[in-house]
Design a protein around this motif. Structure first.
Motif, PDB file in Angstrom:
ATOM      1  N   THR A   1      10.049  -8.488  20.156  1.00  0.00           N
ATOM      2  CA  THR A   1      11.241  -8.698  19.339  1.00  0.00           C
ATOM      3  C   THR A   1      11.250 -10.032  18.593  1.00  0.00           C
ATOM      4  OG1 THR A   1      12.310  -7.465  21.087  1.00  0.00           O
ATOM      5  CG2 THR A   1      13.739  -8.376  19.405  1.00  0.00           C
ATOM      6  N   GLU A   2      10.611 -11.056  19.202  1.00  0.00           N
ATOM      7  CA  GLU A   2      10.629 -12.374  18.560  1.00  0.00           C
ATOM      8  C   GLU A   2      10.038 -12.332  17.154  1.00  0.00           C
ATOM      9  OE1 GLU A   2       9.754 -11.643  21.627  1.00  0.00           O
ATOM     10  OE2 GLU A   2      10.158 -13.269  23.017  1.00  0.00           O
ATOM     11  N   VAL A   3       9.126 -11.407  16.914  1.00  0.00           N
ATOM     12  CA  VAL A   3       8.516 -11.331  15.579  1.00  0.00           C
ATOM     13  C   VAL A   3       9.595 -11.009  14.547  1.00  0.00           C
ATOM     14  CG1 VAL A   3       6.729 -10.264  14.165  1.00  0.00           C
ATOM     15  CG2 VAL A   3       6.368 -10.487  16.627  1.00  0.00           C
ATOM     16  N   VAL A   4      10.391  -9.971  14.828  1.00  0.00           N
ATOM     17  CA  VAL A   4      11.409  -9.592  13.848  1.00  0.00           C
ATOM     18  C   VAL A   4      12.609 -10.540  13.874  1.00  0.00           C
ATOM     19  CG1 VAL A   4      10.792  -7.184  13.544  1.00  0.00           C
ATOM     20  CG2 VAL A   4      12.314  -7.804  15.408  1.00  0.00           C
ATOM     21  N   GLU A   5      12.859 -11.156  15.026  1.00  0.00           N
ATOM     22  CA  GLU A   5      13.940 -12.151  15.045  1.00  0.00           C
ATOM     23  C   GLU A   5      13.619 -13.283  14.070  1.00  0.00           C
ATOM     24  OE1 GLU A   5      15.708 -11.704  19.599  1.00  0.00           O
ATOM     25  OE2 GLU A   5      14.138 -13.189  19.204  1.00  0.00           O
ATOM     26  N   ARG A   6      12.386 -13.731  14.118  1.00  0.00           N
ATOM     27  CA  ARG A   6      12.003 -14.804  13.199  1.00  0.00           C
ATOM     28  C   ARG A   6      12.000 -14.308  11.756  1.00  0.00           C
ATOM     29  NH1 ARG A   6       9.085 -19.818  14.155  1.00  0.00           N
ATOM     30  NH2 ARG A   6       8.277 -20.641  12.195  1.00  0.00           N
ATOM     31  N   PHE A   7      11.533 -13.075  11.579  1.00  0.00           N
ATOM     32  CA  PHE A   7      11.494 -12.512  10.223  1.00  0.00           C
ATOM     33  C   PHE A   7      12.915 -12.434   9.643  1.00  0.00           C
ATOM     34  CE2 PHE A   7      10.775  -9.534   6.780  1.00  0.00           C
ATOM     35  CZ  PHE A   7       9.478  -9.804   6.372  1.00  0.00           C
ATOM     36  N   ALA A   8      13.870 -11.989  10.489  1.00  0.00           N
ATOM     37  CA  ALA A   8      15.263 -11.864  10.026  1.00  0.00           C
ATOM     38  C   ALA A   8      15.824 -13.220   9.622  1.00  0.00           C
ATOM     39  CB  ALA A   8      16.119 -11.236  11.126  1.00  0.00           C
ATOM     40  N   GLU A   9      15.378 -14.260  10.326  1.00  0.00           N
ATOM     41  CA  GLU A   9      15.882 -15.588  10.027  1.00  0.00           C
ATOM     42  C   GLU A   9      15.227 -16.162   8.773  1.00  0.00           C
ATOM     43  OE1 GLU A   9      15.993 -17.932  13.643  1.00  0.00           O
ATOM     44  OE2 GLU A   9      15.862 -19.760  12.439  1.00  0.00           O
ATOM     45  N   ARG A  10      13.958 -15.897   8.626  1.00  0.00           N
ATOM     46  CA  ARG A  10      13.192 -16.530   7.550  1.00  0.00           C
ATOM     47  C   ARG A  10      13.295 -15.800   6.216  1.00  0.00           C
ATOM     48  NH1 ARG A  10      10.155 -19.827   5.981  1.00  0.00           N
ATOM     49  NH2 ARG A  10       8.040 -19.100   6.324  1.00  0.00           N
ATOM     50  N   ILE A  11      13.420 -14.485   6.246  1.00  0.00           N
ATOM     51  CA  ILE A  11      13.233 -13.720   5.011  1.00  0.00           C
ATOM     52  C   ILE A  11      14.296 -14.001   3.940  1.00  0.00           C
ATOM     53  CG2 ILE A  11      14.350 -11.512   5.677  1.00  0.00           C
ATOM     54  CD1 ILE A  11      10.980 -11.861   3.816  1.00  0.00           C
ATOM     55  N   PRO A  12      15.555 -14.292   4.310  1.00  0.00           N
ATOM     56  CA  PRO A  12      16.503 -14.604   3.225  1.00  0.00           C
ATOM     57  C   PRO A  12      16.153 -15.902   2.499  1.00  0.00           C
ATOM     58  CG  PRO A  12      17.651 -14.252   5.314  1.00  0.00           C
ATOM     59  CD  PRO A  12      16.198 -14.322   5.625  1.00  0.00           C
ATOM     60  N   LEU A  13      15.354 -16.737   3.142  1.00  0.00           N
ATOM     61  CA  LEU A  13      14.954 -18.001   2.522  1.00  0.00           C
ATOM     62  C   LEU A  13      13.719 -17.816   1.645  1.00  0.00           C
ATOM     63  CD1 LEU A  13      15.298 -20.129   5.784  1.00  0.00           C
ATOM     64  CD2 LEU A  13      16.991 -19.879   3.962  1.00  0.00           C
ATOM     65  N   VAL A  14      13.053 -16.680   1.830  1.00  0.00           N
ATOM     66  CA  VAL A  14      11.787 -16.436   1.130  1.00  0.00           C
ATOM     67  C   VAL A  14      11.999 -15.450  -0.024  1.00  0.00           C
ATOM     68  CG1 VAL A  14       9.474 -15.439   1.446  1.00  0.00           C
ATOM     69  CG2 VAL A  14      10.423 -16.939   3.197  1.00  0.00           C
ATOM     70  N   GLY A  15      12.953 -14.540   0.152  1.00  0.00           N
ATOM     71  CA  GLY A  15      13.182 -13.501  -0.854  1.00  0.00           C
ATOM     72  C   GLY A  15      12.548 -12.203  -0.418  1.00  0.00           C
ATOM     73  N   GLY A  16      13.271 -11.429   0.343  1.00  0.00           N
ATOM     74  CA  GLY A  16      12.750 -10.165   0.860  1.00  0.00           C
ATOM     75  C   GLY A  16      13.830  -9.545   1.705  1.00  0.00           C
ATOM     76  N   ILE A  17      13.467  -8.548   2.474  1.00  0.00           N
ATOM     77  CA  ILE A  17      14.479  -7.818   3.244  1.00  0.00           C
ATOM     78  C   ILE A  17      13.984  -7.555   4.661  1.00  0.00           C
ATOM     79  CG2 ILE A  17      15.393  -5.457   3.539  1.00  0.00           C
ATOM     80  CD1 ILE A  17      17.179  -6.678   1.701  1.00  0.00           C
ATOM     81  N   PHE A  18      14.896  -7.715   5.601  1.00  0.00           N
ATOM     82  CA  PHE A  18      14.658  -7.197   6.944  1.00  0.00           C
ATOM     83  C   PHE A  18      15.750  -6.188   7.244  1.00  0.00           C
ATOM     84  CE2 PHE A  18      15.948  -7.214  11.425  1.00  0.00           C
ATOM     85  CZ  PHE A  18      14.829  -6.593  11.946  1.00  0.00           C
ATOM     86  N   ILE A  19      15.369  -5.080   7.831  1.00  0.00           N
ATOM     87  CA  ILE A  19      16.391  -4.126   8.268  1.00  0.00           C
ATOM     88  C   ILE A  19      16.069  -3.676   9.685  1.00  0.00           C
ATOM     89  CG2 ILE A  19      15.230  -2.198   7.046  1.00  0.00           C
ATOM     90  CD1 ILE A  19      18.084  -0.949   6.739  1.00  0.00           C
ATOM     91  N   GLN A  20      17.072  -3.803  10.536  1.00  0.00           N
ATOM     92  CA  GLN A  20      16.911  -3.282  11.892  1.00  0.00           C
ATOM     93  C   GLN A  20      17.336  -1.833  11.868  1.00  0.00           C
ATOM     94  OE1 GLN A  20      18.035  -5.703  15.293  1.00  0.00           O
ATOM     95  NE2 GLN A  20      18.895  -3.886  16.253  1.00  0.00           N
ATOM     96  N   MET A  21      16.375  -0.949  12.026  1.00  0.00           N
ATOM     97  CA  MET A  21      16.647   0.480  11.899  1.00  0.00           C
ATOM     98  C   MET A  21      17.222   1.038  13.194  1.00  0.00           C
ATOM     99  SD  MET A  21      15.955   1.176   8.754  1.00  0.00           S
ATOM    100  CE  MET A  21      15.769   2.953   8.565  1.00  0.00           C
ATOM    101  N   GLU A  22      17.555   2.318  13.165  1.00  0.00           N
ATOM    102  CA  GLU A  22      18.197   2.956  14.315  1.00  0.00           C
ATOM    103  C   GLU A  22      17.207   3.310  15.412  1.00  0.00           C
ATOM    104  OE1 GLU A  22      18.545   3.708  11.204  1.00  0.00           O
ATOM    105  OE2 GLU A  22      17.845   5.724  10.737  1.00  0.00           O
ATOM    106  N   ASP A  23      15.936   3.384  15.098  1.00  0.00           N
ATOM    107  CA  ASP A  23      14.915   3.632  16.115  1.00  0.00           C
ATOM    108  C   ASP A  23      13.543   3.371  15.488  1.00  0.00           C
ATOM    109  OD1 ASP A  23      14.285   5.898  14.591  1.00  0.00           O
ATOM    110  OD2 ASP A  23      15.452   7.235  15.858  1.00  0.00           O
ATOM    111  N   GLU A  24      12.504   3.560  16.289  1.00  0.00           N
ATOM    112  CA  GLU A  24      11.155   3.272  15.803  1.00  0.00           C
ATOM    113  C   GLU A  24      10.650   4.334  14.830  1.00  0.00           C
ATOM    114  OE1 GLU A  24      12.094   2.885  18.965  1.00  0.00           O
ATOM    115  OE2 GLU A  24      11.362   0.965  19.713  1.00  0.00           O
ATOM    116  N   LEU A  25      11.159   5.559  14.982  1.00  0.00           N
ATOM    117  CA  LEU A  25      10.784   6.597  14.018  1.00  0.00           C
ATOM    118  C   LEU A  25      11.197   6.156  12.626  1.00  0.00           C
ATOM    119  CD1 LEU A  25      12.183   9.493  16.157  1.00  0.00           C
ATOM    120  CD2 LEU A  25       9.804   9.328  15.481  1.00  0.00           C
ATOM    121  N   ALA A  26      12.425   5.650  12.542  1.00  0.00           N
ATOM    122  CA  ALA A  26      12.969   5.221  11.259  1.00  0.00           C
ATOM    123  C   ALA A  26      12.238   3.981  10.747  1.00  0.00           C
ATOM    124  CB  ALA A  26      14.457   4.941  11.399  1.00  0.00           C
ATOM    125  N   SER A  27      12.011   3.008  11.640  1.00  0.00           N
ATOM    126  CA  SER A  27      11.323   1.785  11.215  1.00  0.00           C
ATOM    127  C   SER A  27       9.963   2.101  10.631  1.00  0.00           C
ATOM    128  CB  SER A  27      11.103   0.844  12.402  1.00  0.00           C
ATOM    129  OG  SER A  27      12.292   0.626  13.073  1.00  0.00           O
TER     130      SER A  27
END
Lengths: 291, 385, 92
Positions: B42-68
């Motif tokens: 999870t730490e990978v996406v936690e960091r991504f969620a924090e960093r990506i608005p500063l870089v210009g991009g999107i993170f989305i936490q989906m409803e499950d892994e099928l969706a992701s």
């Protein structure tokens, strides 16, 4: 001189993959009619068609993506909505349409449907509901009306079905309508409205399945079902979505039920990030920024 | 091609593997991640969620892994570099779209921070038992690429390779970390942006009327287009011809699936990444990957202290398996020892390539912790007999 | 067509006319167009098309009012209408 070649073309041919016709749908199936309405709706929206994408899942309606001459994706069973989510967020300029069946959207893909509605992802879902799994031979679906027969409910369906408009409404969809394949003008109009509506819009199309649902339930052909829709659908715009259950061969309510405003996923993303991060926030414009 | 400097956090840091993996993705130009929380990734996406608005991009936490796992395919077709991150149970759910990604030839990266299994297993403890799943997990026949880092620095470095390989060959790349590497904190040096090379996506140069979405270049990789560029193309998970249209025939299946496989097999020489140490003249070669390599280092040192000639080979790219090199070594050495945190997965591929020319010994381990060096050492000594 | 009252602009109203084009070999004989044509212009024929279905034929060429309902409802994209130039007034 070849007389055939002088004949004018069918006006929808420009938006259809004619090299793939005839399509796989049975005689008196209504999916083709839903596609026809969709093509007409596309011509009525003021949007460059190069930027319109159709995503389908698996099933009879899942084949729609393969017949429309647009960028189109035939994905896995139940997953067109999350695929469309990735497309839309990857390039917000796109108008993304999910065109799939009831089994795809509300059974195997039910979880994706409710969450995309909750997030208000800016896509349009056209869900063709033929009350059964037709591609695999007419099995019971979460939309099969009580007592209706299907190959896996040979003694009559005893599970309460989903009402797609109620489900969509309760999860936050901003536009919800239901029509039958017979209501071509109104269906087309709803498709136009849904396509133009920012946010998660849902159009349910009640559609005759002649070979499986109609035959097994001794309802005649798809044409007989169209006649049934003619006699027994009740147009009730703005109806309470809690009252839209479909009972086996009983009158059903159609119309436009929901049309409301909510910020889309990307609008909320941009607003929240701007609020939290101020100048440091890099507004997001999608893949076109990185060209 | 040089990278977009916005994503490159140049400097020296004290980072764990999960965070370094995220920085590697950002440096490589990944601008879309979809994920679902699961320990120990999870730490990978936690960091991504924090960093990506500063870089210009999107993170989305989906409803499950099928969706992701399918959202990243959508984002990739929209023109973004994309990844998803998970661990064993989530990886099982993602199999559906690893297959779809292979079939649609979609560049994207799947990160699996492996934990002990099967099922829920050991959420907070390491394993290496998803290696065969990474190779064969989705139904049908296909080839893809898997990498195994063994340190936070490598999590950064090889994430860039992972994205480059996925773009180069239009294939999903499995980034097979493990809980130890993910949670181990070490020095990570992130170079300046102008020192990072990325492979640009291979877009077609043909106009829409001439373009066929699945007509390959001579290296068997078809050039891609981006959705919305006016090509009006169709893509399906059904067996399809060069136009992308479904064709239900044995001939079409043969053409398509054979190419999907050959695309990786014939280019394998350019894909393999491995390290060797003192294999020339060695009696026994220890082959390992991921965190297990770092334990094997100590075991090999112990054996060398006893005067044994022990070589080491470390697989960074595990799939495709470097069979050519293994065959060469099999002619020269007496035995191979393969430690892995499972009861025999990659060792099967080793046995296949060695083909009886040398002994192959497995040093198995069920996971939950890494091997003790002694466990590997004993196998080396046994192999040398 | 039955009107419940005579429109005030009846002298200016024109009935448009359409020409029907049936792509016989695309038809699967569902009969939607025949059933729902508001002016009952179409009828299923006895002839077989290439797929063995009975496509419709135009039984009343003058009857088509260019409403294009058949075009919209046809699931096979097998029928369409082009607008004829000449029009008649409602009164005639």
């Amino acid at each position: 001189m070849n007389k055939e070649r002088l004949k004018p073309e069918h006006p929808m041919e420009a938006l259809l993959r004619m090299d793939r016709m005839p399509h796989i749908w049975c005689p008196t199936c209504g999916i083709g009619t839903a596609v026809s309405c969709f093509i007409t709706a596309l011509e009525k929206i003021d949007y460059p068609l190069d930027k319109v994408v159709v995503v389908s899942g698996i099933g009879c309606t899942g084949r729609v993506a393969g017949y429309v001459k647009l960028d189109s994706f035939h994905t896995t069973h139940g997953r067109p909505i999350p695929f469309a989510t990735g497309l839309k967020l990857g390039n917000p300029e796109l108008k993304v349409v999910v065109f799939s069946g009831d089994g795809d959207i509300v059974a195997i893909g039910g979880n994706h449907f409710i969450h995309a509605a909750r997030r208000n992802i800016d896509i349009t879902v056209i869900c063709v509901n033929n009350f059964n799994y037709a591609m695999t031979g007419g099995q019971v679906a979460p939309t099969t009306p009580l007592t209706a027969l299907a190959t896996t409910s040979p003694y009559g369906c005893f599970e309460t079905p989903f009402s797609i408009p109620y489900l969509a409404d309760s999860c936050g969809a901003v536009y919800v309508a239901r029509w039958t394949a017979l209501h071509i003008r109104r269906l087309t109009k709803s498709m136009v409205e849904a396509l133009n509506k920012p946010g998660f819009s849902v159009v349910e199309v009640i559609c005759p399945c002649s070979t499986l649902y109609a035959r097994r339930n001794k309802l005649g052909t798809g044409l007989d079902l169209m006649k049934f829709y003619h006699e027994s659908s009740v147009i009730k715009h703005g109806a309470d979505t809690r009252e839209l259950d479909i009972e086996f061969q009983k009158p059903m309510v159609v119309g436009k039920f929901v049309d409301r405003e909510r910020p889309t996923f990307l609008e909320s993303w941009n607003a929240q990030m701007k609020k939290a991060l101020g100048e440091k926030f890099q507004p997001y414009g999608g893949s076109n920024e990185h060209d | 091609m040089k990278v977009d400097p916005k994503g490159v956090l140049t400097g020296s840091y004290f980072l764990d593997g999960d965070h370094a993996c995220c920085e590697g993705a950002l440096a490589a130009g990944c601008r879309f991640a979809a994920g679902y929380p699961i320990t120990p990734s999870t730490e990978v996406v936690e960091r991504f969620a924090e960093r990506i608005p500063l870089v210009g991009g999107i993170f989305i936490q989906m409803e499950d892994e099928l969706a992701s796992s399918i959202a990243i395919l959508g984002a990739s077709w929209a023109g973004l570099k994309s990844m998803t991150v998970t661990s064993g149970p989530g990886f099982s759910l993602m199999m559906e779209h690893i297959g779809l990604g292979a079939m649609l030839e979609t560049p994207c990266v799947f990160v699996n921070v492996q934990r002990g299994g099967p099922s829920t297993g050991l959420p907070t403890l390491p394993g290496q038992a998803d290696m065969m799943q990474a190779r064969w997990g989705s139904h049908g026949d296909y080839e893809l690429i898997s990498l195994c880092p063994n340190s936070p620095q490598e999590c950064f470095d090889f994430m860039i390779d992972a994205f480059n390989l996925s773009e180069r060959y239009r294939v999903p790349v499995m980034f097979m970390m493990d809980e130890c590497v993910g949670h181990m904190t070490e020095k990570v040096v992130i170079p300046p942006a102008d020192q990072i090379e990325v492979v640009p996506r291979r877009y077609t140069t043909l106009p829409p009327e001439e373009y066929l979405p699945f007509k390959p270049d001579p290296d068997l990789v078809p050039p891609m287009v981006k959705v919305g560029d006016g090509y009006r193309f169709h893509v399906t998970g059904l067996t399809h011809d060069e136009r992308g249209y479904p064709v239900m025939s044995a001939e079409c299946q043969e053409t398509l699936v054979h190419r999907l496989i050959d695309k990786i097999r014939r280019n394998a020489r350019d894909i393999w990444i491995y390290e060797e140490d003192q294999v020339d003249g060695a009696e026994v070669v220890v082959i390992s990957y991921g965190i297990t390599h770092r334990v094997a280092l100590r075991a090999v040192q112990m054996a060398r202290e006893k005067g044994l000639k022990v070589g080491m080979m470390r697989l960074i790219v595990v799939w495709p398996f470097p069979e050519e090199r293994i065959r060469q070594l099999a002619d020269k050495v007496k035995a191979f020892v393969m430690p892995e945190m499972n009861y025999g997965q990659v060792v099967l591929e080793l046995e296949r390539c060695v083909a009886g020319k040398a002994k192959v010994l497995l040093a198995p381990h069920g996971g939950g912790t890494v091997h003790k060096p002694e466990q590997i050492y004993e196998r080396i000594m046994e192999a040398a007999k | 067509m039955k009107l419940w009252r005579t429109p005030l602009d009846i002298d200016r109203l024109k009935i448009p006319h359409g020409e029907l084009h049936i792509i016989k070999d695309r038809c699967k004989g569902c009969g939607f167009c025949v059933e729902y044509c508001p002016r009952e212009v179409l009828e299923l024929s006895d002839e077989f098309n290439i797929k063995g279905y009975h496509p419709p034929y135009v039984k009343d060429e003058e009857g088509c009012a260019d409403c294009r309902l058949c075009e919209a409802i046809c699931p096979e994209f097998a029928i369409f209408v082009t607008t004829k130039e000449e029009v008649e007034s409602v009164e005639s």
